[in-house]
Design a protein around this motif. Structure first.
Motif, short mmCIF file in Angstrom:
data_model
loop_
_atom_site.label_atom_id
_atom_site.label_comp_id
_atom_site.label_asym_id
_atom_site.label_seq_id
_atom_site.Cartn_x
_atom_site.Cartn_y
_atom_site.Cartn_z
N UNK A 8 0.72 -1.54 0.09
CA UNK A 8 0.13 -0.65 -0.13
C UNK A 8 0.75 1.41 0.04
N UNK A 9 1.87 0.53 0.60
CA UNK A 9 2.98 2.21 1.10
C UNK A 9 4.11 2.29 -0.62
N UNK A 10 3.58 1.52 -1.14
CA UNK A 10 4.56 2.14 -2.68
C UNK A 10 5.71 1.03 -2.98
N UNK A 11 5.94 0.46 -1.66
CA UNK A 11 7.12 -0.55 -1.63
C UNK A 11 7.15 -1.97 -1.75
N UNK A 12 7.91 -2.97 -1.73
CA UNK A 12 7.46 -4.28 -2.66
C UNK A 12 7.98 -4.96 -1.33
N UNK A 13 6.72 -6.26 -1.35
CA UNK A 13 6.40 -6.54 0.17
C UNK A 13 6.46 -8.20 -0.13
N UNK A 14 7.30 -9.12 0.88
CA UNK A 14 7.24 -10.79 0.56
C UNK A 14 6.19 -11.03 0.40
N UNK A 15 5.60 -11.73 -0.48
CA UNK A 15 4.32 -13.03 -1.09
C UNK A 15 3.74 -13.53 -0.16
N UNK A 16 4.42 -13.68 1.12
CA UNK A 16 3.80 -14.62 2.05
C UNK A 16 3.43 -13.56 3.29
N UNK A 17 3.67 -12.30 2.53
CA UNK A 17 2.61 -11.53 4.30
C UNK A 17 1.30 -11.21 3.59
N UNK A 18 1.31 -11.38 2.42
CA UNK A 18 0.14 -11.08 1.44
C UNK A 18 -1.39 -10.94 2.59
N UNK A 19 -2.11 -9.77 2.74
CA UNK A 19 -3.08 -9.97 2.69
C UNK A 19 -4.58 -10.02 2.69
N UNK A 20 -5.67 -10.42 3.03
CA UNK A 20 -6.89 -10.10 2.52
C UNK A 20 -7.31 -8.80 2.34
N UNK A 21 -6.31 -7.80 2.85
CA UNK A 21 -6.90 -6.27 2.57
C UNK A 21 -6.44 -6.11 1.08
N UNK A 22 -4.71 -7.23 1.21
CA UNK A 22 -3.74 -6.03 0.38
C UNK A 22 -4.09 -7.17 -1.35
N UNK A 23 -5.39 -8.20 -0.96
CA UNK A 23 -5.56 -8.82 -1.71
C UNK A 23 -6.66 -8.07 -2.88
N UNK A 24 -7.41 -6.99 -1.58
CA UNK A 24 -8.64 -6.87 -2.09
C UNK A 24 -7.74 -5.50 -2.62
N UNK A 25 -6.96 -4.65 -2.69
CA UNK A 25 -6.33 -3.28 -2.69
C UNK A 25 -6.29 -3.81 -4.22
N UNK A 26 -5.21 -4.25 -4.22
CA UNK A 26 -4.45 -5.26 -5.58
C UNK A 26 -5.41 -5.70 -6.38
N UNK A 27 -6.57 -6.33 -6.36
CA UNK A 27 -7.61 -6.06 -6.90
C UNK A 27 -8.61 -5.00 -7.48
N UNK A 28 -8.81 -4.33 -6.92
CA UNK A 28 -9.18 -2.78 -7.34
C UNK A 28 -7.90 -2.42 -8.02
N UNK A 29 -6.71 -2.04 -7.81
CA UNK A 29 -5.67 -1.45 -8.99
C UNK A 29 -5.82 -2.53 -10.37
#
Length: 69
Positions: free
Chosen positions: A16-37
């Motif tokens: 969400x802050x523009x940095x890349x994060x390890x994929x195993x740290x992904x949350x439901x909120x991250x998934x929803x945000x990515x789908x929105x993108x």
């Protein structure tokens, strides 16, 4: 905009802050945000997954499933 990438032998997603994060740290909120993108952006992009490009087995499983998004 690259939403999923492979770097340093690991899968990463755009946080969400523009940095890349390890994929195993992904949350439901991250998934929803990515789908929105994906819906909002015409240029959403993903690195192609090649089984040997990622060393972490958990990252391999998650990244090999990104075609379902």
């Amino acid at each position: 905009m690259k939403l999923l990438r492979i770097a340093d032998n690991a899968g990463q997603f755009l946080g969400a802050n523009g940095d890349y994060v390890a994929i195993d740290k992904i949350t439901k909120e991250d998934l929803l945000r990515l789908v929105g993108k994906i819906i909002e952006e015409e240029n959403a992009d993903f690195d192609e997954f090649g089984g040997e490009s990622i060393k972490n087995q958990a990252h391999q499983v998650i990244c090999s499933s990104h075609d379902l998004i």
